[in-house]
Motif scaffolding. Structure first.
Motif, short mmCIF file in Angstrom:
data_model
loop_
_atom_site.label_atom_id
_atom_site.label_comp_id
_atom_site.label_asym_id
_atom_site.label_seq_id
_atom_site.Cartn_x
_atom_site.Cartn_y
_atom_site.Cartn_z
N VAL A 1 -14.67 4.90 4.05
CA VAL A 1 -14.81 4.72 2.61
C VAL A 1 -13.48 4.35 1.96
CG1 VAL A 1 -15.44 5.89 0.46
CG2 VAL A 1 -16.79 6.26 2.53
N MET A 2 -12.40 5.02 2.38
CA MET A 2 -11.10 4.73 1.76
C MET A 2 -10.66 3.31 2.06
SD MET A 2 -9.03 6.33 -0.25
CE MET A 2 -7.98 5.21 -1.16
N ASP A 3 -10.98 2.81 3.24
CA ASP A 3 -10.64 1.42 3.57
C ASP A 3 -11.38 0.44 2.65
OD1 ASP A 3 -8.95 2.19 5.65
OD2 ASP A 3 -10.56 2.21 7.11
N LEU A 4 -12.66 0.71 2.40
CA LEU A 4 -13.42 -0.12 1.47
C LEU A 4 -12.80 -0.06 0.08
CD1 LEU A 4 -15.90 -1.64 0.28
CD2 LEU A 4 -17.04 0.59 0.15
N ALA A 5 -12.47 1.15 -0.37
CA ALA A 5 -11.97 1.34 -1.72
C ALA A 5 -10.66 0.59 -1.94
CB ALA A 5 -11.79 2.83 -2.00
N ARG A 6 -9.69 0.81 -1.06
CA ARG A 6 -8.39 0.17 -1.28
C ARG A 6 -8.46 -1.35 -1.12
NH1 ARG A 6 -7.05 2.55 3.80
NH2 ARG A 6 -6.05 4.36 2.86
N ALA A 7 -9.31 -1.83 -0.20
CA ALA A 7 -9.44 -3.27 -0.01
C ALA A 7 -10.07 -3.92 -1.24
CB ALA A 7 -10.26 -3.58 1.24
N ALA A 8 -11.08 -3.29 -1.82
CA ALA A 8 -11.74 -3.85 -3.01
C ALA A 8 -10.77 -3.90 -4.18
CB ALA A 8 -12.97 -3.02 -3.37
N VAL A 9 -9.98 -2.83 -4.36
CA VAL A 9 -9.00 -2.82 -5.44
C VAL A 9 -7.91 -3.86 -5.16
CG1 VAL A 9 -7.20 -1.42 -6.53
CG2 VAL A 9 -9.46 -0.44 -6.09
N ALA A 10 -7.49 -3.98 -3.90
CA ALA A 10 -6.44 -4.94 -3.55
C ALA A 10 -6.84 -6.36 -3.89
CB ALA A 10 -6.10 -4.83 -2.06
N VAL A 11 -8.07 -6.76 -3.57
CA VAL A 11 -8.47 -8.15 -3.83
C VAL A 11 -8.66 -8.38 -5.32
CG1 VAL A 11 -9.44 -8.52 -1.54
CG2 VAL A 11 -10.94 -7.69 -3.38
N ALA A 12 -9.03 -7.35 -6.08
CA ALA A 12 -9.09 -7.52 -7.53
C ALA A 12 -7.69 -7.82 -8.07
CB ALA A 12 -9.68 -6.28 -8.19
N GLY A 13 -6.70 -7.09 -7.56
CA GLY A 13 -5.33 -7.35 -7.98
C GLY A 13 -4.84 -8.73 -7.55
N TYR B 1 0.84 -1.19 0.00
CA TYR B 1 0.00 0.00 0.00
C TYR B 1 0.88 1.25 0.00
CZ TYR B 1 -3.29 -3.53 1.71
OH TYR B 1 -4.05 -4.65 1.87
N GLY B 2 0.38 2.30 -0.57
CA GLY B 2 1.11 3.56 -0.58
C GLY B 2 0.25 4.69 -1.10
N GLY B 3 0.88 5.82 -1.38
CA GLY B 3 0.16 6.96 -1.93
C GLY B 3 -0.22 7.97 -0.88
N PRO B 4 -0.84 9.07 -1.31
CA PRO B 4 -1.22 10.14 -0.37
C PRO B 4 -2.31 9.68 0.58
CG PRO B 4 -2.13 10.55 -2.56
CD PRO B 4 -1.20 9.37 -2.70
N SER B 5 -2.35 10.29 1.73
CA SER B 5 -3.33 9.92 2.75
C SER B 5 -4.47 10.94 2.80
CB SER B 5 -2.66 9.82 4.12
OG SER B 5 -2.10 11.07 4.49
N GLY B 6 -5.52 10.58 3.52
CA GLY B 6 -6.63 11.51 3.76
C GLY B 6 -7.60 11.65 2.62
N LEU B 7 -7.62 10.72 1.68
CA LEU B 7 -8.51 10.82 0.52
C LEU B 7 -9.86 10.16 0.80
CD1 LEU B 7 -5.88 9.97 -2.23
CD2 LEU B 7 -6.47 12.21 -1.26
N LEU B 8 -10.87 10.57 0.02
CA LEU B 8 -12.25 10.07 0.19
C LEU B 8 -12.69 10.18 1.65
CD1 LEU B 8 -12.30 6.90 -2.13
CD2 LEU B 8 -12.88 9.26 -2.70
N ALA B 9 -12.44 11.34 2.23
CA ALA B 9 -12.75 11.55 3.64
C ALA B 9 -14.26 11.48 3.89
CB ALA B 9 -12.23 12.91 4.10
N ALA B 10 -14.64 10.77 4.93
CA ALA B 10 -16.04 10.59 5.30
C ALA B 10 -16.11 10.11 6.73
CB ALA B 10 -16.72 9.59 4.36
N ARG B 11 -17.30 10.12 7.30
CA ARG B 11 -17.48 9.55 8.64
C ARG B 11 -17.30 8.03 8.60
NH1 ARG B 11 -21.68 13.60 8.68
NH2 ARG B 11 -21.16 15.27 10.16
#
Length: 434
Positions: A41-53, A28-38
């Protein structure tokens, strides 16, 4: 990246039945603080992309690491907003796709497609296609009444519900009782032997999760052929965003000649991905031995809403997400159509994992996902920041204090301070034990 990142990937990979040791290959890497929400959301996004890879490298037998860059992930999850067509910004939501005040709460509608817009206006008895006319009609009705009336007419409208209301709703209980996704082996068909050609994916999906999944499969080398009905093509801007890497064709499955063409395509396909509401395609025989079938829906193919249409924005409203992300001024929304995009990458991963298993063990494979299930996973399975976990209370000379715990932590680290704050200036000017 912290353990939350790995936890999300591990949870999704486990749901897909993947080898747990492969999770160590994700970087994992890249800038932090993206897709900010209560919500995370960012955890869902990166995990979904990770398992596709992970599913892609597993199937291809590749030895390298899977790289997940938060910047790339966050940009892809709002790909439709970054799209430009000869410099023109896309149309993401039509004027009548929005929140409306009802007499007792809020309603959100989806009227991007012409037939959904016509159904909305007909259900409300509105002759004029204007925001003002629709607002006036909905303001006179209760939210659930609007929802029921519009759905009965073939349109899309959902009443705003708080998380606890969705949890008590019959459909909400059905969603909560089921897994994030289901993977089934339907028969004992022999493993497919594929000649030296690209994977063939027949795409019967609409905006947005299904097209994201098949867009991902096209990236990985699949020959993706999307089929739309001639009388109801995809919206142009959505097509431009999600049709990259694919070919598209128009077939009317009610026409005998088009149906024969479709059946021939299906006979030669390896994967079928459908995204129409449950039951809509039941009159067509879509089963083929050894096929991998992926079915996507909004609410799941069960419960009282099992045959309802739906989109990401509406699922957010029904399930309490819009309340969680809202404010005193009204309901809110996630920073991206994260249920769509997240489910799309998860769907691609499920297809790839099913292909891997089918090629080893045979069997026709069926995977089923729903936006509401992904929403439940986002709101319940992923850890989210709750300040109370990092606060404590201490009694002392100043009274009972509620204060933050120290973030310094290591093995055998003190759990807290040895004394509370005292009255300012009240201590003797001397060292302890002197």
């Amino acid at each position: 990246m912290d353990n939350t990142v790995r936890t999300g990937t591990e949870l999704l990979w486990s749901a897909l039945g993947g080898d747990p040791s492969l999770v160590d290959r994700v970087a994992y890497g890249g800038p932090s603080g993206l897709l900010a929400a209560r919500l995370p959301v960012m955890d869902l996004a990166r995990a979904a992309v990770a398992v596709a890879g992970l599913a892609a490298v597993e199937r291809a037998g590749l030895p390298g690491r899977v790289r997940v860059d938060d910047g790339a992930v966050a940009t892809a999850f709002v790909s439709e907003r970054h799209l430009r067509i000869d410099g023109r910004e896309p149309v993401t939501f039509a004027p009548l796709s929005r929140f409306w005040r009802a007499s007792d709460g809020w309603v959100r509608t989806h009227a991007n497609y012409p037939h959904h817009r016509a159904a909305l206006l007909s259900a409300l008895g509105v002759r004029e296609e204007s925001v003002e006319a629709v607002a006036a009609a909905i303001a006179e009705r209760k939210a659930v009444e609007t929802e029921t009336t519009v759905y009965a007419a073939g349109g899309l409208a959902v009443a705003l519900r708080a998380p606890e209301e969705w949890a008590a709703h019959e459909q909400g209980r059905e969603v909560a009782a089921r897994p994030l996704l289901t993977r089934e082996r339907l028969d004992e068909a022999a493993p497919r032997t594929r000649p030296d050609r690209p994977l063939r994916v027949l795409d019967l999906t609409r905006v947005l999760a299904g097209p994201v999944a098949t867009r991902t499969l096209a990236l990985l080398g699949a020959d993706v052929l999307r089929i739309d009905p001639p009388a109801n093509p995809e919206l142009p801007d959505q097509h431009a965003d999600t049709a990259v890497g694919k070919r598209t064709a128009a077939l009317d499955l009610e026409s005998p000649s088009d149906r024969r063409t479709f059946d021939e395509l299906l006979d030669a396909a390896d994967v079928l991905v459908t995204g129409y509401r449950p039951g809509a395609l039941d009159r067509f025989d879509l089963h083929r031995p050894g096929l991998v079938i992926a079915r996507l829906s909004a609410w799941g193919d069960y419960g009282p809403w099992g045959e309802r249409r739906g989109f990401d924005s509406l699922v957010q409203v029904a399930t309490g997400i819009a309340v969680t992300e809202g404010s005193a001024d009204g309901p809110g929304a996630l920073p991206a159509q994260a249920l769509d995009h997240g489910t799309g990458y998860l769907l691609a991963a499920a297809v790839l994992r099913s292909l891997t298993e089918q090629e080893r063990e045979g069997g026709t494979r069926l995977v089923r996902l729903a936006l509401a299930q992904t929403g439940h996973w986002l709101t319940h399975a992923l850890p989210r920041y709750e300040p109370e976990r990092y606060l404590t209370e201490t009694d002392g000379p100043l009274g009972r204090l509620r204060h933050a715990l120290s973030p310094v932590s290591y093995e055998d680290c003190p759990a807290g301070w040895s004394r509370p704050p005292g009255v300012a200036g009240a201590d003797a000017p001397e060292w302890l034990g002197a």
